[in-house]
Design a protein around this motif. Structure first.
Motif, PDB file in Angstrom:
ATOM      1  N   PRO A 231       3.018  -3.374  13.220  1.00  0.00           N
ATOM      2  CA  PRO A 231       2.629  -2.624  12.021  1.00  0.00           C
ATOM      3  C   PRO A 231       1.353  -3.168  11.405  1.00  0.00           C
ATOM      4  O   PRO A 231       1.070  -4.370  11.482  1.00  0.00           O
ATOM      5  N   GLU A 232       0.595  -2.291  10.782  1.00  0.00           N
ATOM      6  CA  GLU A 232      -0.667  -2.713  10.172  1.00  0.00           C
ATOM      7  C   GLU A 232      -0.437  -3.699   9.044  1.00  0.00           C
ATOM      8  O   GLU A 232      -1.272  -4.537   8.748  1.00  0.00           O
ATOM      9  N   ALA A 233       0.731  -3.599   8.409  1.00  0.00           N
ATOM     10  CA  ALA A 233       1.004  -4.496   7.283  1.00  0.00           C
ATOM     11  C   ALA A 233       1.334  -5.905   7.730  1.00  0.00           C
ATOM     12  O   ALA A 233       1.336  -6.829   6.941  1.00  0.00           O
ATOM     13  N   ALA A 234       1.630  -6.048   9.039  1.00  0.00           N
ATOM     14  CA  ALA A 234       2.000  -7.366   9.545  1.00  0.00           C
ATOM     15  C   ALA A 234       0.910  -7.911  10.442  1.00  0.00           C
ATOM     16  O   ALA A 234       0.192  -7.172  11.094  1.00  0.00           O
ATOM     17  N   GLY A 235       0.797  -9.191  10.498  1.00  0.00           N
ATOM     18  CA  GLY A 235      -0.177  -9.815  11.376  1.00  0.00           C
ATOM     19  C   GLY A 235       0.384  -9.986  12.770  1.00  0.00           C
ATOM     20  O   GLY A 235       1.591  -9.888  13.000  1.00  0.00           O
ATOM     21  N   ALA A 236      -0.498 -10.237  13.712  1.00  0.00           N
ATOM     22  CA  ALA A 236      -0.053 -10.421  15.088  1.00  0.00           C
ATOM     23  C   ALA A 236       0.839 -11.648  15.214  1.00  0.00           C
ATOM     24  O   ALA A 236       1.633 -11.747  16.135  1.00  0.00           O
ATOM     25  N   ASP A 254       8.913   5.102   4.706  1.00  0.00           N
ATOM     26  CA  ASP A 254       8.188   5.038   5.974  1.00  0.00           C
ATOM     27  C   ASP A 254       6.764   5.565   5.769  1.00  0.00           C
ATOM     28  O   ASP A 254       6.560   6.673   5.278  1.00  0.00           O
ATOM     29  N   THR A 255       5.779   4.765   6.149  1.00  0.00           N
ATOM     30  CA  THR A 255       4.371   5.142   5.947  1.00  0.00           C
ATOM     31  C   THR A 255       3.706   5.657   7.219  1.00  0.00           C
ATOM     32  O   THR A 255       2.509   5.940   7.207  1.00  0.00           O
ATOM     33  N   ARG A 256       4.452   5.800   8.308  1.00  0.00           N
ATOM     34  CA  ARG A 256       3.858   6.319   9.533  1.00  0.00           C
ATOM     35  C   ARG A 256       3.430   7.779   9.341  1.00  0.00           C
ATOM     36  O   ARG A 256       4.062   8.537   8.608  1.00  0.00           O
ATOM     37  N   THR A 257       2.352   8.138  10.018  1.00  0.00           N
ATOM     38  CA  THR A 257       1.913   9.534   9.987  1.00  0.00           C
ATOM     39  C   THR A 257       2.892  10.398  10.792  1.00  0.00           C
ATOM     40  O   THR A 257       3.730   9.871  11.548  1.00  0.00           O
TER      41      THR A 257
END
Length: 453
Positions: A231-236, A254-257
């Protein structure tokens, strides 16, 4: 426009239209130059080949065909001059040659700048599909007139309908041949993503698309996240965040498109080997089917509600006869309201005026079948993904008694983008909805074919 749509003819765009026509005329001149060059090379090769045969022995079997190779060489050199691919220039040469030979009206329209290169390519390809010279001539007449007023995307859909309607038996044979090629393939791209492609029968693909879309749009439906996606909110460095802690439904945050939810849903279904425990979803496929096709008295194809594809008669009858198919019938005669007599016992649903702002389900279905797609010029968003909009706002219904009513004549389908444009005053509604669309709607009984559970 053919659907009774008000053209967005802003007077300030007249210069744009004029410039576009000059560009098309220049492109036509360029293609004529290419044809002249290719013809000159071919003729020179033919002369040289003829003189060589006078002084030498016949060519051995398997030797290159001089005229064919000369044409290929000419295409190669023309492509280098244009900094284009050989494939594209070869397509241009073939399409222009076909149009000159078989589609004189289309060729003249192209040379005059009334249609563009893509229109020409589509018309030429379609002429090769048709078997009857009479149908080719009719294509040149009707197709050219349609192309001059429509986008290449709209023309492509029109051509599919035209070919299927004019030569249904040949279209059915091609459908059978194409279905034998059904397959699934994976193409690995850059940046760790791949393209999963499935070549499927159209009805099957449409059912899958609608099922995915219906479930992914649901605000309550929980769709698992793809564990391969960070997820973009989490780092690798925090891969654990892809687990069950992420909200899986829109209602839960849920923020997914929509596209991302659809992709994750498809992956989940395929990897689990079973359907998700989703809420029931309407995955109907709307078809316009002539009564003669249903009875077997004719082989006219069925037409999809959005006019984007056709189905051979035998496929429709097989589908309707399948035990797993659930069918809901709508007999919707799309006729002008004034054509109905006062003694009509079963009035056209589009002629009935309903009280209140909200559109009843049967009228929504009728509007979607009638319009097929968003009614903004050039838009091809399917009607089922559009809003049912009052052309004259419902709030105006009580002012003079003449407009704003919830009835077929005052309703049209608009995608959300064009609905907002219309609300903002940039998309004027048509002044006359009585004219029948030129989308090729047959005299038919529409059916909504629901997918098997």
């Amino acid at each position: 426009m053919d659907r009774g749509i008000a053209q967005l003819m802003d007077p300030e765009t007249a210069s744009l239209r004029s410039a576009e026509r000059k560009i098309r005329q220049a492109q036509a001149q360029q293609i004529r130059q290419i044809l002249t060059y290719v013809s000159r090379v071919e003729n020179r090769s033919a002369v040289e080949d003829g003189s060589s045969h006078l002084t030498s022995a016949p060519l051995p079997p398997g030797a290159p065909d001089a005229p064919v190779e000369a044409r290929r060489a000419a295409v190669l050199h023309a492509a280098q001059a244009l900094q284009a691919s050989e494939h594209y220039v070869g397509e241009l040469v073939a399409a222009a040659s076909l149009a000159q030979e078989r589609l004189p009206r289309t060729w003249d329209s192209f040379c005059q700048g009334r249609i563009g290169v893509q229109h020409l390519l589509q018309m030429a390809r379609s002429s090769l599909t048709l078997l009857s010279p009479e149908n080719v001539a009719l294509l040149d007449q009707r197709g050219c007139a349609y192309a001059e007023e429509h986008t290449p995307g709209e023309l492509a859909a029109w051509l599919r309908r035209f070919i299927a309607a004019r030569e249904p038996e040949a279209a059915a044979r091609r459908n059978q041949e194409a279905q034998r090629e059904r397959r699934v393939s994976v193409t690995h791209l850059e940046d760790g993503v791949s393209l999963l492609t499935a070549l499927l029968p159209t009805v099957t693909a449409e059912q899958i698309r609608r099922r995915l879309n219906a479930v992914a749009r649901s605000p309550q439906q929980a769709i698992p996240h793809d564990p391969s996606v960070v997820p973009e909110a989490a780092g690798a460095e925090d891969p654990s965040s892809t687990g069950p802690d992420l909200p899986a439904s829109r209602g839960a945050g849920d923020t997914r498109t929509l596209e991302q939810r659809t992709a994750d849903l498809l992956a989940g279904w395929l990897l689990s080997g079973r359907g998700a425990q989703e809420r029931p979803a309407d995955v109907s496929v709307g078809l316009l089917v002539p009564l003669e096709t249903l009875s077997g008295d004719a082989e006219a194809p069925a037409l999809s509600r959005d006019r984007s594809f056709t189905l051979p008669a035998q496929v429709v009858r097989r589908l309707l006869g399948h035990s797993g198919t659930r069918v809901t019938w709508y007999e919707l005669g799309v006729r002008n309201a004034e054509a109905l007599g006062s003694d009509t016992q079963d009035p056209d649903v589009l002629s009935v005026r309903y009280r209140g702002r909200f559109v009843p389900k049967i009228l929504r279905e009728a509007i979607r079948f009638r319009d097929g797609t968003c009614q903004a010029p050039g838009c091809q968003v399917p009607a089922e993904n559009c809003d049912i909009d009052h052309q004259r706002p419902w709030r105006d219904s009580g002012r003079d008694g003449a407009g704003g009513q919830t009835e077929g004549q005052n309703l049209w389908t608009l995608c959300r983008r064009h609905h907002l444009l219309k609300t903002a005053g940039h998309l004027p509604p048509p002044t006359d909805r009585s004219a029948a669309p030129a989308t090729g709607r047959p005299s038919a009984m529409p059916t909504a074919v629901r997918a098997a559970a």
